[in-house]
Motif scaffolding. Structure first.
Motif, PDB file in Angstrom:
ATOM      1  N   LEU A 273       8.984 -10.690   3.401  1.00  0.00           N
ATOM      2  CA  LEU A 273       9.988 -10.478   2.254  1.00  0.00           C
ATOM      3  C   LEU A 273       9.386 -11.601   0.996  1.00  0.00           C
ATOM      4  N   LEU A 274       9.064 -12.843   1.521  1.00  0.00           N
ATOM      5  CA  LEU A 274       8.289 -13.782   0.527  1.00  0.00           C
ATOM      6  C   LEU A 274       7.100 -13.438   0.002  1.00  0.00           C
ATOM      7  N   ALA A 275       6.202 -12.739   0.892  1.00  0.00           N
ATOM      8  CA  ALA A 275       4.832 -12.647   0.540  1.00  0.00           C
ATOM      9  C   ALA A 275       4.894 -11.281  -0.454  1.00  0.00           C
ATOM     10  N   VAL A 276       5.767 -10.332  -0.254  1.00  0.00           N
ATOM     11  CA  VAL A 276       5.847  -9.173  -0.950  1.00  0.00           C
ATOM     12  C   VAL A 276       6.400  -9.461  -2.262  1.00  0.00           C
ATOM     13  N   GLY A 277       7.451 -10.183  -2.257  1.00  0.00           N
ATOM     14  CA  GLY A 277       8.147 -10.635  -3.676  1.00  0.00           C
ATOM     15  C   GLY A 277       7.191 -11.513  -4.474  1.00  0.00           C
ATOM     16  N   LEU A 278       6.448 -12.197  -4.006  1.00  0.00           N
ATOM     17  CA  LEU A 278       5.360 -12.997  -5.036  1.00  0.00           C
ATOM     18  C   LEU A 278       4.382 -11.925  -5.145  1.00  0.00           C
ATOM     19  N   LEU A 279       3.591 -11.087  -4.351  1.00  0.00           N
ATOM     20  CA  LEU A 279       2.535 -10.032  -4.736  1.00  0.00           C
ATOM     21  C   LEU A 279       3.078  -9.248  -5.692  1.00  0.00           C
ATOM     22  N   ALA A 280       4.460  -8.654  -5.500  1.00  0.00           N
ATOM     23  CA  ALA A 280       4.893  -7.845  -6.380  1.00  0.00           C
ATOM     24  C   ALA A 280       5.096  -8.448  -7.919  1.00  0.00           C
ATOM     25  N   ALA A 281       5.691  -9.472  -7.929  1.00  0.00           N
ATOM     26  CA  ALA A 281       6.042 -10.275  -9.160  1.00  0.00           C
ATOM     27  C   ALA A 281       4.550 -10.422  -9.832  1.00  0.00           C
ATOM     28  N   VAL A 282       3.451 -10.837  -9.143  1.00  0.00           N
ATOM     29  CA  VAL A 282       2.343 -11.129  -9.891  1.00  0.00           C
ATOM     30  C   VAL A 282       1.657  -9.829 -10.244  1.00  0.00           C
ATOM     31  N   ILE A 283       1.330  -8.911  -9.435  1.00  0.00           N
ATOM     32  CA  ILE A 283       0.747  -7.721  -9.784  1.00  0.00           C
ATOM     33  C   ILE A 283       1.570  -6.803 -10.618  1.00  0.00           C
ATOM     34  N   LEU A 284       2.600  -6.433 -10.097  1.00  0.00           N
ATOM     35  CA  LEU A 284       3.504  -5.393 -10.554  1.00  0.00           C
ATOM     36  C   LEU A 284       4.555  -5.942 -11.634  1.00  0.00           C
ATOM     37  N   GLN A 285       4.939  -6.995 -11.828  1.00  0.00           N
ATOM     38  CA  GLN A 285       6.014  -7.709 -12.421  1.00  0.00           C
ATOM     39  C   GLN A 285       7.251  -7.206 -11.961  1.00  0.00           C
ATOM     40  N   GLN A 286       7.334  -6.709 -10.682  1.00  0.00           N
ATOM     41  CA  GLN A 286       8.610  -6.107  -9.839  1.00  0.00           C
ATOM     42  C   GLN A 286       8.855  -6.865  -8.523  1.00  0.00           C
ATOM     43  N   PRO A 287       9.491  -8.144  -8.794  1.00  0.00           N
ATOM     44  CA  PRO A 287       9.772  -8.976  -7.414  1.00  0.00           C
ATOM     45  C   PRO A 287      10.798  -8.172  -6.670  1.00  0.00           C
ATOM     46  N   LEU A 288      11.799  -7.357  -7.246  1.00  0.00           N
ATOM     47  CA  LEU A 288      12.731  -6.913  -6.500  1.00  0.00           C
ATOM     48  C   LEU A 288      12.434  -5.699  -5.427  1.00  0.00           C
TER      49      LEU A 288
ATOM     50  N   LEU B  84       1.154  -1.289   0.015  1.00  0.00           N
ATOM     51  CA  LEU B  84      -0.134   0.091   0.060  1.00  0.00           C
ATOM     52  C   LEU B  84       0.960   1.265   0.017  1.00  0.00           C
ATOM     53  N   SER B  85       2.079   1.213   0.685  1.00  0.00           N
ATOM     54  CA  SER B  85       2.930   2.365   0.565  1.00  0.00           C
ATOM     55  C   SER B  85       3.337   2.748  -0.774  1.00  0.00           C
ATOM     56  N   LEU B  86       3.102   1.850  -1.684  1.00  0.00           N
ATOM     57  CA  LEU B  86       3.653   2.227  -3.070  1.00  0.00           C
ATOM     58  C   LEU B  86       2.605   3.266  -3.690  1.00  0.00           C
ATOM     59  N   LEU B  87       1.398   3.269  -3.317  1.00  0.00           N
ATOM     60  CA  LEU B  87       0.286   4.289  -3.418  1.00  0.00           C
ATOM     61  C   LEU B  87       0.267   5.502  -2.311  1.00  0.00           C
ATOM     62  N   LEU B  88       0.371   5.087  -1.285  1.00  0.00           N
ATOM     63  CA  LEU B  88       0.355   6.091  -0.106  1.00  0.00           C
ATOM     64  C   LEU B  88       1.620   5.869   0.875  1.00  0.00           C
ATOM     65  N   PRO B  89       2.867   6.535   0.660  1.00  0.00           N
ATOM     66  CA  PRO B  89       3.980   6.273   1.156  1.00  0.00           C
ATOM     67  C   PRO B  89       3.941   6.277   2.915  1.00  0.00           C
ATOM     68  N   PRO B  90       3.026   7.209   3.204  1.00  0.00           N
ATOM     69  CA  PRO B  90       2.906   6.758   5.045  1.00  0.00           C
ATOM     70  C   PRO B  90       2.622   5.453   5.500  1.00  0.00           C
ATOM     71  N   PHE B  91       2.253   4.643   4.512  1.00  0.00           N
ATOM     72  CA  PHE B  91       1.824   3.263   4.885  1.00  0.00           C
ATOM     73  C   PHE B  91       3.519   2.438   5.253  1.00  0.00           C
ATOM     74  N   SER B  92       4.162   2.782   4.661  1.00  0.00           N
ATOM     75  CA  SER B  92       5.470   2.285   5.050  1.00  0.00           C
ATOM     76  C   SER B  92       5.918   2.260   6.416  1.00  0.00           C
ATOM     77  N   TYR B  93       5.498   3.508   7.191  1.00  0.00           N
ATOM     78  CA  TYR B  93       5.651   3.294   8.731  1.00  0.00           C
ATOM     79  C   TYR B  93       5.063   2.040   9.178  1.00  0.00           C
ATOM     80  N   PHE B  94       3.764   1.868   8.842  1.00  0.00           N
ATOM     81  CA  PHE B  94       2.915   0.680   9.530  1.00  0.00           C
ATOM     82  C   PHE B  94       3.461  -0.477   9.093  1.00  0.00           C
ATOM     83  N   SER B  95       4.135  -0.858   8.005  1.00  0.00           N
ATOM     84  CA  SER B  95       4.818  -1.888   7.502  1.00  0.00           C
ATOM     85  C   SER B  95       5.984  -2.071   8.536  1.00  0.00           C
ATOM     86  N   GLY B  96       6.807  -1.173   8.706  1.00  0.00           N
ATOM     87  CA  GLY B  96       7.792  -1.466   9.690  1.00  0.00           C
ATOM     88  C   GLY B  96       7.687  -1.742  10.885  1.00  0.00           C
TER      89      GLY B  96
END
Length: 302
Positions: free
Chosen positions: A60-75, A25-37
């Protein structure tokens, strides 16, 4: 917030879910990164670094898989791991072991310092790199470059951009840690974080480091002076946090209304450089003259 914190502490899968979803969600709304950490930090603070590592690996595994499927950006997952999760995990472990918010905040500056040193190691001229990047962005946007009279101003800004970016990342790490500590207090020690923050003081040793960097930035020639100035930006961010702790503690001691704190934060938003520098100086001086002796001995003020 208490409900979210309670949900995170229900189990590791819940913590992994909040950490991963908030990161995306922080990719759309950066403040969500605080809640992730903060979700990762809360687990580490409460149950230790082993549980924190489990949440870290799962997220790490969950974000990698979701980013690969949704955004094609696993990194993207690797970016979160390096920039936010690993520093928060490390600092939460230190805070759990030392039970000293002051020492932990002081240590957080190490991440910013390493980033600045890394930039100077990789880039021959960081300020020149920022100038060239700025020109390329203008060219891509089809915007006319500023006139020659603006060149000195831009070069001055470019000279501290590496330090400013490092300070911003340090602030993100500390912000996530503070939220995690606040959540922990809400669940298990109501009012505990408030007391810790009011006592926060970085100590005279770090104050001396700041003074040495100031002197080096003034006396030395480039590139040493430029490096000292960039490192000073990171260190003064820590004293800005120290200054805010002084203000919060003083307001609580004299029984002033919350309006005073709102005014301070509004000034920080509306007049960022001047107010930020003033608060940083207040935090720095407090470590020598003990403004907060009026409402109790500052933690680690030695």
């Amino acid at each position: 917030m208490k409900l979210l914190a309670a949900y995170i502490m229900r189990g590791r899968m819940q913590a992994i879910l909040v950490t991963a979803v908030a990161a995306l969600l922080s990719l759309l709304l950066p403040p969500f990164s605080y809640f992730s950490g903060a979700a990762l930090g809360l687990v580490t603070l409460r149950t230790g670094p082993r549980s924190g590592l489990t949440v870290f690996a799962g997220a790490l595994l969950a974000v990698g898989l979701l980013a690969a499927v949704i955004l094609q950006q696993p990194l993207i997952a690797a970016g979160f791991a390096i920039v936010l999760w690993l520093p928060v995990l490390a600092l939460a472990t230190v805070l759990q072991q030392t039970v000293s918010l002051s020492r932990t905040v002081a240590l957080s500056g190490l991440f910013g310092v390493l980033l600045v040193l890394g930039a100077y190691f990789v880039l021959e001229d960081p300020a020149g790199w920022w100038m060239e990047t700025y020109r390329q962005l203008l060219a891509q946007a089809g915007t006319q470059a500023p006139g020659p009279e603006m060149e000195p101003v831009l070069r001055e800004v470019a000279g501290i951009m590496t330090g400013a970016v490092a300070a911003a990342l340090t602030l993100s790490i500390v912000g996530a840690l503070f939220i995690a500590r606040w959540w922990q207090a809400l669940l298990y020690n109501p009012g505990g974080f408030r007391e810790e923050f009011h006592r926060l003081a970085l100590g005279r040793s770090l104050t001396l480091v700041a003074l040495v960097l100031m002197g080096a930035a003034i006396v030395l020639g480039d590139p040493a002076a430029a490096l000292a100035a960039e490192l000073l930006v990171v260190v003064m961010l820590l004293f800005l946090i120290n200054g805010l702790a002084v203000v919060h503690g003083l307001v609580a001691r004299i029984g002033a209304g919350i309006g005073w704190l709102i005014a301070v934060y509004l000034m920080l938003l509306l007049a960022l450089p001047q107010t930020a520098v003033t608060l940083a100086v207040v935090g720095l001086v407090d470590n020598w003259f003990g403004f907060r002796t009026y409402f109790g001995r500052s933690e680690d003020n030695k």
